[in-house]
Enzyme design. Structure first.
Site, PDB file in Angstrom:
ATOM      1  N   LYS A 240      35.438  36.653  72.248  1.00 11.12           N
ATOM      2  CA  LYS A 240      34.079  36.776  72.123  1.00 11.12           C
ATOM      3  C   LYS A 240      32.886  36.905  73.035  1.00 11.12           C
ATOM      4  O   LYS A 240      33.150  37.045  74.145  1.00 11.12           O
ATOM      5  CB  LYS A 240      33.230  35.539  70.955  1.00 11.12           C
ATOM      6  CG  LYS A 240      32.951  35.691  70.098  1.00 11.12           C
ATOM      7  CD  LYS A 240      33.221  35.672  68.660  1.00 11.12           C
ATOM      8  CE  LYS A 240      31.978  35.422  67.993  1.00 11.12           C
ATOM      9  NZ  LYS A 240      32.308  35.746  66.305  1.00 11.12           N
TER      10      LYS A 240
ATOM     11  N   THR B  84      38.076  33.493  67.415  1.00  8.44           N
ATOM     12  CA  THR B  84      36.949  33.870  68.415  1.00  8.44           C
ATOM     13  C   THR B  84      35.603  33.113  67.974  1.00  8.44           C
ATOM     14  O   THR B  84      35.021  33.036  69.151  1.00  8.44           O
ATOM     15  CB  THR B  84      36.564  35.273  67.951  1.00  8.44           C
ATOM     16  OG1 THR B  84      36.012  35.367  66.843  1.00  8.44           O
ATOM     17  CG2 THR B  84      37.810  36.309  67.875  1.00  8.44           C
TER      18      THR B  84
ATOM     19  N   HIS C 113      16.820  61.895  92.588  1.00  6.25           N
ATOM     20  CA  HIS C 113      15.899  63.113  92.777  1.00  6.25           C
ATOM     21  C   HIS C 113      14.627  63.327  92.928  1.00  6.25           C
ATOM     22  O   HIS C 113      14.371  63.094  91.516  1.00  6.25           O
ATOM     23  CB  HIS C 113      17.014  64.718  92.700  1.00  6.25           C
ATOM     24  CG  HIS C 113      18.665  64.192  93.175  1.00  6.25           C
ATOM     25  ND1 HIS C 113      18.802  64.767  94.128  1.00  6.25           N
ATOM     26  CD2 HIS C 113      19.721  65.413  92.678  1.00  6.25           C
ATOM     27  CE1 HIS C 113      20.256  64.595  94.305  1.00  6.25           C
ATOM     28  NE2 HIS C 113      20.878  64.482  92.705  1.00  6.25           N
TER      29      HIS C 113
END
Length: 307
Positions: free
Chosen positions: A12, A57, A259
């Protein structure tokens, strides 16, 4: 042509759990995003659809929330270790558990002084503001015998406004970049570091202190390195961590160079003396490298995208 099943796992993803610890009027917050992946004897569910070895799950999700109550959350690493040990030792078909955790930090809001007409600062110990500097990360892997703990962070934006140069590089017919002897150096740090704690016989690191100190050494190295290249700075950041944190054997960085270009102000009759810059969002230089303790083998994946 016959086919066979390769590596597989299930679980999960992104179970968002917030744990409030109430120490009287003082509250503490742990805010985690936990993903569970389990693997082992799962051939039959793929071949025939039999779920006899499958832990749902949804159960893994419930376990995350139950463990937050039963064990508390001392640290992301410790919580992940509790979960991984539980899944491997409580379910025979499960042979390996991998727990990935993102932690979102909160800091306490400083209230007004005690003479305020509102609640005094001595009474406000339950209000927080979300920290926006970075997301803490950890990945715990356990196979019933050995542990692998890789922790780290992402989205930590740092900048040096001077003490950075870039010159002497290769130039060809496509090169337009001018050499810089005083430039801004900025990057968004994504880093992972691997602990040398691998079994229960070893003394477990202090996970909270380790994260705090690793981050400190990383930032200090960035600030204190007179940089001739981002690669040089990266190496100093990793070396500082390895040399100061004995529990860590390997550090990997992914540093996009954010930059900043000087704006041409001459058309306006103005001189730009390293004062006004254009911050470019794209494209950016991408600098990546691993720094290792001498004698250690690299184990952190080169691609950090899914780690």
């Amino acid at each position: 042509m016959p086919t066979i099943l390769g590596q597989n796992q299930y679980g999960k993803a992104e179970n968002r759990v917030v744990k409030i610890t109430r120490d009287g009027a003082t509250h503490h917050i742990k805010d985690l995003n936990v993903s569970v992946a389990l693997s082992g004897d799962m051939d039959e569910v793929h071949y025939s659809g039999s779920n006899a070895n499958v832990l749902p799950t949804d159960t893994t999700k419930n376990t995350v929330f139950a463990f937050a109550k039963e064990h508390g959350i001392e640290s992301a690493e410790q919580f992940g270790i509790h979960l991984a040990r539980h899944f491997v030792t409580s379910q025979e078909p499960i042979q390996t558990a991998r727990i990935r955790i993102e932690e979102y930090a909160w800091e306490r809001i400083e209230a007004s002084d005690a003479n305020s007409q509102f609640i005094g600062s001595d009474e406000v110990k339950h209000s927080f503001v979300r920290k926006g500097q970075e997301t803490r990360l950890t990945q715990i892997t356990y196979d019933g015998e050995k542990w692998e703990v890789i922790s780290g962070l992402k989205d930590l934006v740092v900048m040096n406004s001077t003490n950075s140069e870039f010159w002497g590089y290769v130039k060809d017919k496509y090169t337009t970049l001018k050499e810089a002897h005083d430039r801004i150096l900025a990057t968004q740090v994504s880093s992972r570091w691997r602990f040398n704690w691998t079994d229960d016989e070893q003394r477990m690191p202090n996970w909270e202190k380790s994260y705090e100190q690793t981050r400190k050494h990383m930032l200090q190295a960035f600030a204190e390195t007179y940089s001739l290249s981002l690669q040089q700075t990266l190496y100093q950041m990793g070396s500082r961590i390895i040399n100061n944190r004995s529990e860590i054997d390997e550090v990997r960085f992914s540093l996009p160079n954010k930059h900043h270009f000087l704006v041409d102000l001459e058309p306006f009759g103005l001189k730009n003396d390293n004062e006004v810059y254009y911050a470019a969002d794209r494209p950016y230089g991408l600098i990546e490298a691993t720094i290792l303790r001498d004698g250690c083998e690299p184990k952190i994946p080169v691609d950090l995208t899914n780690l």
